[in-house]
Write a protein that holds these residues in place. Structure first.
Motif: not given
Length: 221
Positions: A93-96, A120-126, A152-156
């Motif tokens: 899912i794309v968050a932003a 990546i971090d504990d919540r997001n894929c960049w 540049f996309t922030q996704a979960v």
């Protein structure tokens, strides 16, 4: 919109599968395409077509996001992530998203999009995507043409309606691979290339989230 977008998405997925079948890379090597700063990006090729061009006679701003999404579909079919999503009943899912336009794309102009998971971090894929002039630079055949735009996309990743840690999902779907160590923003190489981008993106997201919450507190619907 769905009448046009769904067939384009299906075509992008089909292209990804066809590229996967014809690629001389092993399955392990295919998976690494577009993963982290050390591996090659996935390359999507297209043209500014009838449904992309606006009254200014160049590719409409919204079409950049459409092609960025189609590039991600093609990439996920190529490297096996789409199949992993289907097997695990999880969703990407794309968050932003943030877009920077650098050069216009004229009607029928051919362009390429490089796609890679930057970190990546504990919540997001960049995910970092760059639009380029098609082909390689005449001065350096290892480099693609000039940059036309950057996305540049922030996704979960979600499963059963809940956001799950990217690393947990990756390790479950692709066990035995230590590539994930290079994706964490604590890695020096990732930090230098993508950490600053994701950090500034999060600052912007926090500001927008605060602004939206401030407004929503004043209204009832």
């Amino acid at each position: 919109m769905g009448i046009v977008h769904i067939p384009r998405t299906a075509a992008a997925i089909a292209r990804g599968y066809m590229k996967r079948r014809s690629s001389p890379l092993s399955n392990a090597e295919k998976f690494l395409v577009g993963i982290g700063p050390k591996n090659p990006p996935h390359v999507y090729t297209s043209r500014a077509g009838l449904f992309d061009v606006d009254v200014m006679f160049h590719m409409n701003n919204a079409s950049y996001l459409t092609h960025a999404e189609l590039a991600r579909w093609e990439w996920s079919a190529f490297n096996g992530m789409l199949e992993a999503n289907l097997r695990s009943k999880s969703f990407f899912i794309v968050a932003a998203s943030m877009v920077r336009f650098r050069r216009e794309i004229a009607p029928l102009k051919k362009f390429e999009i490089e796609t890679r998971v930057g970190s990546i971090d504990d919540r997001n894929c960049w995910i970092y995507q760059t639009f380029h002039n098609a082909g390689t630079s005449s001065a350096n055949n290892d480099e693609r043409g000039k940059v036309l735009a950057q996305v540049f996309t922030q996704a979960v990743i979600t499963k059963k309606g809940k956001v799950i840690q990217p690393r947990s999902w990756l390790e479950d779907c692709f066990p035995g691979d230590n590539t994930w160590d290079d994706l964490y923003t604590t890695s020096n190489e990732v930090e230098s290339q993508f950490g600053e981008k994701s950090s500034r993106f999060m600052d912007l997201e926090d500001a927008l989230r605060t602004s939206a919450a401030r407004h929503d507190d004043k209204v009832t619907k």
